[in-house]
Design a protein around this motif. Structure first.
Motif, PDB file in Angstrom:
ATOM      1  N   MET A 165       3.172  12.981  15.791  1.00 32.67           N
ATOM      2  CA  MET A 165       2.670  12.361  14.698  1.00 32.67           C
ATOM      3  C   MET A 165       2.827  11.064  15.358  1.00 32.67           C
ATOM      4  SD  MET A 165       2.818  11.026  11.007  1.00 32.67           S
ATOM      5  CE  MET A 165       1.749  12.397  10.448  1.00 32.67           C
ATOM      6  N   ARG A 166       1.372  10.288  15.723  1.00 29.02           N
ATOM      7  CA  ARG A 166       1.079   8.431  16.183  1.00 29.02           C
ATOM      8  C   ARG A 166       1.925   8.268  14.722  1.00 29.02           C
ATOM      9  NH1 ARG A 166      -3.482   7.835  20.352  1.00 29.02           N
ATOM     10  NH2 ARG A 166      -3.887   6.206  18.436  1.00 29.02           N
ATOM     11  N   SER A 167       2.358   6.887  15.119  1.00 34.18           N
ATOM     12  CA  SER A 167       2.562   5.589  14.454  1.00 34.18           C
ATOM     13  C   SER A 167       1.872   4.541  15.074  1.00 34.18           C
ATOM     14  CB  SER A 167       3.944   5.170  14.111  1.00 34.18           C
ATOM     15  OG  SER A 167       4.806   5.023  15.699  1.00 34.18           O
ATOM     16  N   ALA A 168       0.859   4.285  13.714  1.00 38.56           N
ATOM     17  CA  ALA A 168      -0.062   3.240  13.401  1.00 38.56           C
ATOM     18  C   ALA A 168       0.476   1.930  13.447  1.00 38.56           C
ATOM     19  CB  ALA A 168      -0.813   3.829  12.488  1.00 38.56           C
ATOM     20  N   LEU A 169       0.511   0.651  13.473  1.00 35.98           N
ATOM     21  CA  LEU A 169       0.804  -0.938  13.046  1.00 35.98           C
ATOM     22  C   LEU A 169      -0.692  -1.147  12.315  1.00 35.98           C
ATOM     23  CD1 LEU A 169       2.593  -2.989  13.129  1.00 35.98           C
ATOM     24  CD2 LEU A 169       2.072  -3.559  15.681  1.00 35.98           C
ATOM     25  N   LEU A 170      -0.005  -2.060  11.384  1.00 38.20           N
ATOM     26  CA  LEU A 170      -0.580  -2.781  10.483  1.00 38.20           C
ATOM     27  C   LEU A 170      -0.850  -4.538  10.954  1.00 38.20           C
ATOM     28  CD1 LEU A 170      -3.369  -2.833   8.761  1.00 38.20           C
ATOM     29  CD2 LEU A 170      -2.641  -2.635   6.593  1.00 38.20           C
ATOM     30  N   ILE A 171      -2.050  -5.010  11.082  1.00 34.55           N
ATOM     31  CA  ILE A 171      -1.431  -6.704  11.055  1.00 34.55           C
ATOM     32  C   ILE A 171      -2.199  -7.003  10.619  1.00 34.55           C
ATOM     33  CG2 ILE A 171      -1.844  -8.323  12.971  1.00 34.55           C
ATOM     34  CD1 ILE A 171      -1.056  -6.780  15.145  1.00 34.55           C
ATOM     35  N   VAL A 172      -1.675  -7.952   9.590  1.00 33.60           N
ATOM     36  CA  VAL A 172      -2.631  -8.499   8.214  1.00 33.60           C
ATOM     37  C   VAL A 172      -2.879 -10.012   8.909  1.00 33.60           C
ATOM     38  CG1 VAL A 172      -2.991  -9.374   5.965  1.00 33.60           C
ATOM     39  CG2 VAL A 172      -2.360  -6.929   6.377  1.00 33.60           C
ATOM     40  N   ASN A 173      -3.861 -10.324   8.749  1.00 33.07           N
ATOM     41  CA  ASN A 173      -4.350 -11.736   9.194  1.00 33.07           C
ATOM     42  C   ASN A 173      -4.709 -12.352   7.997  1.00 33.07           C
ATOM     43  OD1 ASN A 173      -5.385 -13.654  11.619  1.00 33.07           O
ATOM     44  ND2 ASN A 173      -6.751 -13.328  10.302  1.00 33.07           N
ATOM     45  N   ALA A 174      -4.421 -13.276   7.982  1.00 36.66           N
ATOM     46  CA  ALA A 174      -5.214 -14.206   6.652  1.00 36.66           C
ATOM     47  C   ALA A 174      -5.715 -15.716   7.236  1.00 36.66           C
ATOM     48  CB  ALA A 174      -4.234 -15.112   6.033  1.00 36.66           C
ATOM     49  N   ASP A 175      -7.577 -15.466   6.767  1.00 39.20           N
ATOM     50  CA  ASP A 175      -8.309 -16.111   7.436  1.00 39.20           C
ATOM     51  C   ASP A 175      -8.069 -17.512   6.662  1.00 39.20           C
ATOM     52  OD1 ASP A 175     -10.659 -17.203   9.532  1.00 39.20           O
ATOM     53  OD2 ASP A 175     -11.656 -15.418   8.944  1.00 39.20           O
ATOM     54  N   ASP A 176      -8.626 -18.667   7.554  1.00 42.41           N
ATOM     55  CA  ASP A 176      -8.806 -20.162   7.179  1.00 42.41           C
ATOM     56  C   ASP A 176      -7.718 -21.078   6.499  1.00 42.41           C
ATOM     57  OD1 ASP A 176     -11.351 -19.329   7.093  1.00 42.41           O
ATOM     58  OD2 ASP A 176     -12.066 -18.941   4.852  1.00 42.41           O
ATOM     59  N   LEU A 177      -6.855 -21.032   6.040  1.00 39.86           N
ATOM     60  CA  LEU A 177      -5.521 -21.591   7.139  1.00 39.86           C
ATOM     61  C   LEU A 177      -6.493 -23.118   7.456  1.00 39.86           C
ATOM     62  CD1 LEU A 177      -2.513 -21.622   6.170  1.00 39.86           C
ATOM     63  CD2 LEU A 177      -1.933 -21.355   8.615  1.00 39.86           C
ATOM     64  N   GLY A 178      -5.391 -23.978   5.921  1.00 37.62           N
ATOM     65  CA  GLY A 178      -5.864 -25.300   6.373  1.00 37.62           C
ATOM     66  C   GLY A 178      -7.294 -25.259   5.110  1.00 37.62           C
TER      67      GLY A 178
END
Length: 123
Positions: free
Chosen positions: A1-14
């Motif tokens: 089974m392949r593992s997956a990586l989830l990267i959560v991006n937060a938009d509109d910093l600033g």
């Protein structure tokens, strides 16, 4: 089974001090691993000031031409500015004259240069 990586991006910093606080709080917990900064946003300076506190996270520059004040003001931007002098959705309906295109290029360059900590450019 392949593992997956989830990267959560937060938009509109600033965008605001509250947005900055919330995004950095989520980065501190490890939930958010990436964020995009808007170089011409009202709370950009306080957002960029904290970038080094999160070396485990990546930061991108949101190249914004449709809201907030321009970083490279020019009379040639007038067709895309609202009544407050902010960039606006008028970009989508304005005739792209040569002077306007050059002013937009200068704005994009200013936005990219204003975000030196960023490793990614997003539009």
């Amino acid at each position: 089974m392949r593992s997956a990586l989830l990267i959560v991006n937060a938009d509109d910093l600033g965008t605001s001090e509250d947005t900055n606080h919330q995004i950095y709080a989520l980065m501190a917990t490890g939930v958010v691993r990436s964020a995009t900064l808007i170089g011409n946003s009202p709370a950009f300076e306080s957002a960029i000031a904290r970038v080094r506190e999160f070396p485990q996270c990546s930061f991108g520059a949101h190249l914004n031409l449709t809201v907030m004040r321009p970083l490279a003001p020019s009379p040639d931007l007038e067709p895309v500015l609202d009544e407050h002098g902010h960039l606006s959705q008028r970009l989508w309906t304005s005739r792209l004259s040569r002077p306007l295109v050059h002013a937009l290029e200068r704005e994009l360059t200013a936005l990219a240069r204003h975000s030196p900590a960023c490793t990614t450019l997003l539009s």
